[in-house]
Motif scaffolding. Structure first.
Motif, mmCIF file in Angstrom:
data_model
loop_
_atom_site.group_PDB
_atom_site.id
_atom_site.type_symbol
_atom_site.label_atom_id
_atom_site.label_comp_id
_atom_site.label_asym_id
_atom_site.label_seq_id
_atom_site.Cartn_x
_atom_site.Cartn_y
_atom_site.Cartn_z
ATOM 1 N N LEU A 167 -2.374 4.411 5.111
ATOM 2 C CA LEU A 167 -2.169 2.954 5.050
ATOM 3 C C LEU A 167 -1.472 2.507 3.770
ATOM 4 O O LEU A 167 -0.684 1.565 3.780
ATOM 5 N N ARG A 168 -1.769 3.168 2.671
ATOM 6 C CA ARG A 168 -1.321 2.730 1.333
ATOM 7 C C ARG A 168 0.183 2.455 1.226
ATOM 8 O O ARG A 168 0.581 1.429 0.661
ATOM 9 N N PRO A 169 1.064 3.321 1.769
ATOM 10 C CA PRO A 169 2.509 3.031 1.637
ATOM 11 C C PRO A 169 2.946 1.746 2.342
ATOM 12 O O PRO A 169 4.002 1.199 2.052
ATOM 13 N N HIS A 170 2.127 1.243 3.263
ATOM 14 C CA HIS A 170 2.494 0.060 4.049
ATOM 15 C C HIS A 170 1.685 -1.172 3.641
ATOM 16 O O HIS A 170 1.559 -2.122 4.406
ATOM 17 N N VAL A 171 1.145 -1.155 2.429
ATOM 18 C CA VAL A 171 0.217 -2.199 1.985
ATOM 19 C C VAL A 171 0.786 -3.609 2.124
ATOM 20 O O VAL A 171 0.101 -4.525 2.563
ATOM 21 N N HIS A 172 2.061 -3.808 1.806
ATOM 22 C CA HIS A 172 2.653 -5.156 1.868
ATOM 23 C C HIS A 172 2.903 -5.609 3.304
ATOM 24 O O HIS A 172 2.952 -6.815 3.571
#
Length: 198
Positions: A167-172
């Motif tokens: 999930l982290r790379p797609h946080v925005h």
């Protein structure tokens, strides 16, 4: 039933009762996860799975009429149990919905995704507040460890971290815009009034 007798039901009475409780919760529209039931009863998940299938056979009940676990209800319970600030819940619901729509956690169960969504919200909130040099506010500074979230949700810590890394790379993309704005602000607006983003 021979299958039940072979499992020595007199020695495993607690496991049978927990399995029946799990079925009843689902049947009466108040489903719980295996992990929640097992944690509450202090029994191993693997043993409950076997008895659950036997109980379904004995009751001649199929899983078709049984209500499945609603991840949003789970998120609500977990956030309440951990006493997280009110804006974490709608943000975590938004993250889990968007991640499911984008198929970011293929192969992971909804429970792991829900736990990872809470962790992502907590981490992002703290990170943004540190970056913006926000004043310390004990009500809104969130330091929830991944271990505590994993334990509350009943998932393995490594599974939570693995899901979080997806999930982290797609946080925005995943987090609602208001959440990042609120994290960097003085929080003058009551976060409890914020709507759930779809």
């Amino acid at each position: 039933m021979k299958e039940m007798k072979n499992r020595h039901p007199n020695r495993k009475c607690k496991h049978i009762l927990v399995s029946i409780l799990y079925v009843l919760c689902r049947k009466h529209n108040d489903p719980r996860t295996f992990a929640e039931i097992c944690t509450a009863a202090n029994v191993r998940k693997q043993e409950i799975g076997a008895y659950y299938r036997l109980v379904l056979k004995l009751l001649k009940t199929s899983t078709v009429g049984l209500r499945t676990v609603n991840i949003e209800e789970c998120l609500q319970r977990w956030c309440s149990t951990m006493e997280l600030p009110p804006l974490i819940l709608p943000a975590a619901i938004c993250v889990s919905r968007r991640a499911a729509e984008l198929n970011l956690t293929q192969g992971k169960c909804a429970i792991s995704l829900g736990a990872a969504s809470i962790y992502l919200c907590c981490q992002t909130w703290s990170h943004v507040r540190i970056q913006k040099n926000c004043p310390i506010n004990p009500l809104y500074d969130i330091w929830q460890s991944h271990k505590e979230i994993a334990m509350t949700a009943g998932v393995v810590t490594a599974t939570l971290i693995g899901c979080y890394r997806l999930l982290r790379p797609h946080v925005h993309t995943l987090l609602p815009d208001w959440f990042l704005v609120a994290a960097a602000s003085d929080l003058s607006q009551d976060p409890a009034t914020r709507p759930v983003s779809k």
